[in-house]
Enzyme design. Structure first.
Site, short mmCIF file in Angstrom:
data_model
loop_
_atom_site.label_atom_id
_atom_site.label_comp_id
_atom_site.label_asym_id
_atom_site.label_seq_id
_atom_site.Cartn_x
_atom_site.Cartn_y
_atom_site.Cartn_z
N GLY A 1 0.98 -1.12 -0.07
CA GLY A 1 0.13 0.01 0.11
C GLY A 1 0.85 1.23 0.09
O GLY A 1 2.13 1.14 0.17
N GLN A 2 0.21 2.47 0.04
CA GLN A 2 1.07 3.60 0.03
C GLN A 2 1.92 3.74 1.20
O GLN A 2 3.14 4.14 0.85
CB GLN A 2 -0.17 4.82 -0.03
CG GLN A 2 -0.96 4.96 -1.24
CD GLN A 2 -1.79 6.21 -1.05
OE1 GLN A 2 -1.40 7.06 -1.67
NE2 GLN A 2 -2.99 6.18 -0.55
N LEU A 3 1.39 3.44 2.44
CA LEU A 3 2.53 3.52 3.55
C LEU A 3 3.35 2.65 3.38
O LEU A 3 4.43 2.69 3.94
CB LEU A 3 1.68 3.89 4.83
CG LEU A 3 2.45 3.98 6.21
CD1 LEU A 3 3.19 5.20 5.98
CD2 LEU A 3 1.66 3.92 7.35
N ASP B 1 -1.52 -13.75 5.50
CA ASP B 1 -2.96 -13.32 5.85
C ASP B 1 -3.20 -13.08 7.26
O ASP B 1 -3.15 -14.13 8.17
CB ASP B 1 -3.81 -14.76 5.43
CG ASP B 1 -5.32 -14.57 5.80
OD1 ASP B 1 -5.70 -13.20 5.99
OD2 ASP B 1 -5.91 -15.69 5.53
N ILE B 2 -3.28 -11.85 7.53
CA ILE B 2 -3.46 -11.43 9.27
C ILE B 2 -4.85 -11.96 9.61
O ILE B 2 -4.82 -11.67 10.68
CB ILE B 2 -3.05 -9.95 9.19
CG1 ILE B 2 -4.30 -9.17 8.41
CG2 ILE B 2 -1.80 -9.47 8.83
CD1 ILE B 2 -4.00 -7.54 8.55
N ALA C 1 -5.04 -2.61 5.65
CA ALA C 1 -6.65 -2.24 6.09
C ALA C 1 -7.42 -2.49 5.02
O ALA C 1 -7.08 -2.39 3.71
CB ALA C 1 -6.40 -0.86 6.50
N ASP D 1 -8.97 9.44 10.60
CA ASP D 1 -9.83 10.43 10.90
C ASP D 1 -11.50 10.21 10.77
O ASP D 1 -12.27 10.95 11.25
CB ASP D 1 -9.51 11.78 10.18
CG ASP D 1 -10.00 11.52 8.85
OD1 ASP D 1 -9.24 10.52 7.91
OD2 ASP D 1 -10.77 12.16 7.83
N TYR E 1 -16.74 1.88 7.35
CA TYR E 1 -15.33 1.96 7.33
C TYR E 1 -14.95 2.54 8.75
O TYR E 1 -14.08 2.14 9.32
CB TYR E 1 -14.65 2.72 6.13
CG TYR E 1 -13.22 3.19 6.36
CD1 TYR E 1 -12.39 2.22 6.28
CD2 TYR E 1 -12.86 4.40 6.55
CE1 TYR E 1 -11.12 2.48 6.26
CE2 TYR E 1 -11.76 4.67 6.63
CZ TYR E 1 -10.68 3.79 6.50
OH TYR E 1 -9.46 4.20 6.48
N TRP F 1 -6.31 11.83 4.70
CA TRP F 1 -6.15 12.40 3.40
C TRP F 1 -4.82 11.73 2.85
O TRP F 1 -3.92 12.73 2.35
CB TRP F 1 -6.19 13.81 3.27
CG TRP F 1 -7.79 14.45 3.73
CD1 TRP F 1 -8.77 13.57 4.40
CD2 TRP F 1 -8.27 15.71 2.92
NE1 TRP F 1 -9.66 14.94 4.48
CE2 TRP F 1 -9.60 16.01 3.58
CE3 TRP F 1 -7.51 16.80 2.59
CZ2 TRP F 1 -10.21 16.75 3.43
CZ3 TRP F 1 -8.47 17.84 2.16
CH2 TRP F 1 -10.02 18.08 2.65
#
Length: 297
Positions: free
Chosen positions: A18-20, A45-46, A69, A111, A134, A159
């Protein structure tokens, strides 16, 4: 939280594609003294607790950074079971295994646990009231983690964008190249967060030599609307695309979004000395890394 023994020398990053996760991989060489292991859904597989336990024990993991996530916010409204499993059940699995092995957890939240009714930046102790499936699943994940693992840091962010993956910046760049004008919501406020900045914040926590469990807020500094964000993207890249401001009601979506998502970062700055760059500066860095602008411009 510097490594003091063999157990503390290994870090597991979940959701690594993912991005992070990608941003953390890009700076993995900066985690001096730690071995870094990166896993995504294709390798871990978490939702399978025994698999999580096997990896954490066999790799002698001392810190788990959970970036995994379910983030399809609108799809989650019709896929609540899977969303809750990934964002809550899997987080509990990580927490339980970490507690049993002595590992620490850094977990990323959102957030969206708030309803957006505030008129000042949200602090960590403000009452949560998620509006969407979500948001409810992420709050449930926070609560599950804290109930089973005392050595956990939860970082709420907002964001998020980067050079990779699906995000607002890349969407605007694509639409800007295809259209003469775009309509963008102008009555929702927040602070964009460059994934590379959040990765640096996590590195700062890991390398700080201390670990203070609890909930923290992190985003880049400042405040804007999605409209302001889009205008700045086109301004910096020189794209001749007009941005039309519209109300959120003019862009109907399946899941409700917080109207106000600004986060107070005082706690993470004071506890760990984390730096929160101005969002405009970080946007320039991202676009520069995408070879779309010259950073000196």
């Amino acid at each position: 939280m510097q490594p003091k023994n063999e157990k503390m020398e290994s870090i597991l990053v979940t959701g690594s594609k993912g991005q992070l996760g990608t941003a953390l991989y890009n700076i993995s060489g900066c985690f001096a003294g730690f071995k870094m292991y990166f896993a995504d859904v294709d390798t871990l597989d978490i939702l399978n607790k025994s698999s999580v336990e096997s990896v954490i024990e066999s790799r002698r993991i001392g810190v788990v950074i959970n970036c995994a996530a379910y983030t399809a916010v609108d799809k989650a409204e019709d896929d609540a079971d899977m969303c809750m499993r990934v964002n809550c059940e899997a987080v509990r699995n990580i927490g339980e295994v970490a507690a049993s092995t002595g590992a620490k957890v850094i977990h990323v939240s959102t957030d969206y646990v708030f309803d957006g009714e505030n008129t000042r930046p949200y602090r960590e102790d403000d009452a949560e009231n998620p509006l969407s499936v979500y948001g409810k699943s992420k709050l449930a994940g926070e609560q599950a983690l804290l109930s089973v693992c005392h050595d956990a840091v939860i970082i709420r962010t907002a964001w998020l964008y980067s050079e990779t993956g699906n995000n607002f910046v890349k969407t605007m760049l694509r639409l800007g190249a295809e259209r003469d004008a775009v309509n963008v919501v102008a009555d929702q406020q927040g602070a964009p967060t460059y994934a590379a900045d959040l990765a640096d914040a996590i590195k700062t926590i890991v390398m700080s030599g201390k670990f203070v469990p609890g909930i923290y807020h992190y985003s880049d500094e400042g405040l804007c609307t999605w409209y302001d964000f889009a205008v700045k993207i086109f301004e910096l890249t020189g794209m001749a695309c007009r941005v039309n401001p519209i109300p959120a009601t003019g862009y109907p979506v399946r899941a409700a979004r917080p109207t106000y998502s600004v986060l107070d970062k005082t706690k993470i700055r004071e506890t760990y000395g984390v730096i929160t760059p101005e969002w405009e500066d970080s946007l320039k860095n991202c676009l520069c890394n995408m070879n779309l602008i010259n950073i000196e411009s």
